[in-house]
Write a protein that holds these residues in place. Sequence first.
Motif, PDB file in Angstrom:
ATOM      1  N   TRP A   1       0.800  -1.115   0.099  1.00  0.00           N
ATOM      2  CA  TRP A   1      -0.068   0.066   0.035  1.00  0.00           C
ATOM      3  C   TRP A   1       0.795   1.255   0.095  1.00  0.00           C
ATOM      4  CZ3 TRP A   1       0.523   3.449   3.811  1.00  0.00           C
ATOM      5  CH2 TRP A   1       1.222   3.065   5.259  1.00  0.00           C
TER       6      TRP A   1
ATOM      7  N   CYS B   1       1.535   3.833  -2.864  1.00  0.00           N
ATOM      8  CA  CYS B   1       0.326   5.028  -3.162  1.00  0.00           C
ATOM      9  C   CYS B   1       0.660   6.511  -2.771  1.00  0.00           C
ATOM     10  CB  CYS B   1      -1.073   4.694  -2.559  1.00  0.00           C
ATOM     11  SG  CYS B   1      -1.968   3.517  -3.584  1.00  0.00           S
TER      12      CYS B   1
ATOM     13  N   PRO C   1       2.322   8.955  -5.524  1.00  0.00           N
ATOM     14  CA  PRO C   1       1.362   8.559  -6.874  1.00  0.00           C
ATOM     15  C   PRO C   1       2.319   9.187  -8.012  1.00  0.00           C
ATOM     16  CG  PRO C   1       0.440  10.358  -5.774  1.00  0.00           C
ATOM     17  CD  PRO C   1       1.632   9.841  -4.767  1.00  0.00           C
TER      18      PRO C   1
ATOM     19  N   VAL D   1       1.131  -2.679  -8.210  1.00  0.00           N
ATOM     20  CA  VAL D   1       0.663  -1.888  -9.568  1.00  0.00           C
ATOM     21  C   VAL D   1       0.255  -2.450 -10.831  1.00  0.00           C
ATOM     22  CG1 VAL D   1       1.691  -0.007 -10.626  1.00  0.00           C
ATOM     23  CG2 VAL D   1       2.341  -0.223  -8.383  1.00  0.00           C
TER      24      VAL D   1
END
Length: 325
Positions: free
Chosen positions: A54, A57, A60, A196
Amino acid sequence: MNLSLRTLALLVIPPMMWAGNAVVGRMLVGTMPPVAMNALRWGLVAVLLAPLAWRVCLAPRRILLRWPYLALVGMLGVGTYNALQYLALQTSTPINVTLIGASIPVWMMLVGRVGFGQTLQARQLVGAALSILGVLLVLAQGQWSVLRQVQLVPGDLLMLLASLAWALYSWWLAQPPAHMRGDARPDWDWAEFLWVQVLFGGLWALGCSAVEASWLGAHTLPGAPAVSWWPQGWRTWAGLLFIAIGPSILAYRCWGLGVQAVGPNLAAFFINLTPVFAALWSALFLGQWPRWYHPCALLLITAGIAVSSGWVRLRSDRGQNRGAT
């Protein structure tokens, strides 16, 4: 090239898991639409990988700068290959699907030659011939006359397209653009990079699933039973969890490391082990036990891997080596 035991394990685990994927996918035929099953599979993978990945993220911009490449590999490796395989299993058998998937080394060499300018060596061609001979032995069930009676079904043709998609995916994985190499490459670990890919491929899978739902809704006969878009029963959920963990996370991790270690051309030959493992999986879950020609085919496929990897050198290769020195 010398293959260590670790590298061998990395290259053997994926075909073992993918053979199980074909058998379980066949067992789940009729429980839910195939493209929707692919989308749900990768949705489960995204959830399972989230605790490990995670943090990607948090930056970005790294994803946005590389989105065309990430969308491409996600579409090919996550969205396209597996959806086509599950569609193929609707009309074909696990053995047929894995046998046709064994054509991937040929596609890999063609894609490498045409798209990436790779030269083909004699040992690669001989290794491909030996491996394909082993595949044909299984397809013929030990009797070459059977080959004349083989008829391709729509699922077989879909699996040919899937094999081409996987060859393209593997080459783009091994030969990424400049922004994915060296110092420019983001510091993602394997879970983050796969996550991803799953995010981009999952979007493609969801879109294809919506198209499938629309098509099925328009072509469902009056009075026909409704198609369940959600898994029904613990067997279906168990099958989905298996293909989400084994053929997805574990196999993709091992495949990525294996391709990086030996290159896509050599790694592709190990995919030819998939039909052999499919026969073993079929024996365990479908009651279809291997025949005498299965170990013979395994020997031929192993010989193809040995020749292509350089374990067994051809005279022409030795002559070229002496000339080079």
